[in-house]
Design a protein around this motif. Sequence first.
Motif, mmCIF file in Angstrom:
data_model
loop_
_atom_site.group_PDB
_atom_site.id
_atom_site.type_symbol
_atom_site.label_atom_id
_atom_site.label_comp_id
_atom_site.label_asym_id
_atom_site.label_seq_id
_atom_site.Cartn_x
_atom_site.Cartn_y
_atom_site.Cartn_z
ATOM 1 N N THR A 13 0.818 -1.214 0.000
ATOM 2 C CA THR A 13 0.000 0.000 0.000
ATOM 3 C C THR A 13 0.855 1.269 0.000
ATOM 4 O O THR A 13 0.426 2.301 -0.513
ATOM 5 N N GLU A 14 2.068 1.208 0.540
ATOM 6 C CA GLU A 14 2.963 2.369 0.532
ATOM 7 C C GLU A 14 3.577 2.609 -0.846
ATOM 8 O O GLU A 14 4.053 3.699 -1.133
ATOM 9 N N LEU A 15 3.579 1.573 -1.676
ATOM 10 C CA LEU A 15 4.221 1.664 -2.983
ATOM 11 C C LEU A 15 3.251 2.035 -4.092
ATOM 12 O O LEU A 15 3.681 2.335 -5.206
ATOM 13 N N GLU A 16 1.963 2.007 -3.807
ATOM 14 C CA GLU A 16 0.976 2.329 -4.833
ATOM 15 C C GLU A 16 1.175 3.768 -5.283
ATOM 16 O O GLU A 16 1.370 4.670 -4.486
ATOM 17 N N GLY A 17 1.163 3.976 -6.584
ATOM 18 C CA GLY A 17 1.376 5.315 -7.123
ATOM 19 C C GLY A 17 2.832 5.653 -7.367
ATOM 20 O O GLY A 17 3.147 6.753 -7.805
ATOM 21 N N LEU A 18 3.749 4.729 -7.100
ATOM 22 C CA LEU A 18 5.177 4.993 -7.323
ATOM 23 C C LEU A 18 5.698 4.361 -8.614
ATOM 24 O O LEU A 18 6.883 4.184 -8.777
ATOM 25 N N ASN A 19 4.826 3.993 -9.521
ATOM 26 C CA ASN A 19 5.267 3.325 -10.742
ATOM 27 C C ASN A 19 6.155 4.205 -11.612
ATOM 28 O O ASN A 19 6.960 3.735 -12.380
#
Length: 105
Positions: free
Chosen positions: A94-100
């Motif tokens: 959940t902390e990595l979502e949006g870091l693509n």
Amino acid sequence: MTIAKVSKAELFEAMQALRAQVDELARMLLELEPETPVSPPVVMEGEDKQEYYSVRQLANRYGVSVSTLYRWVREGRFPAGHAWGPRTRRWKRTELEGLNNVDKR
């Protein structure tokens, strides 16, 4: 105490005493950190459902080296993750979502 003047029995006795001390220190360490998770990352069905990622998994995911990923953490461009032990770090999905689209400079 020099090795040449010590008998095998004395060395064995000293080794046993050191083992006992190491065992006691390990027990004390476990008592100090009971809240630290020691289980491996939780994997649900498939990698997309994985809850936690290791540094190697993230390096592969973003196409960079492990040292680059840690540099990004130091520079504040990537979340620091969570310490799972003295040499283990995990990042929550959940902390990595949006870091693509991490800037790969």
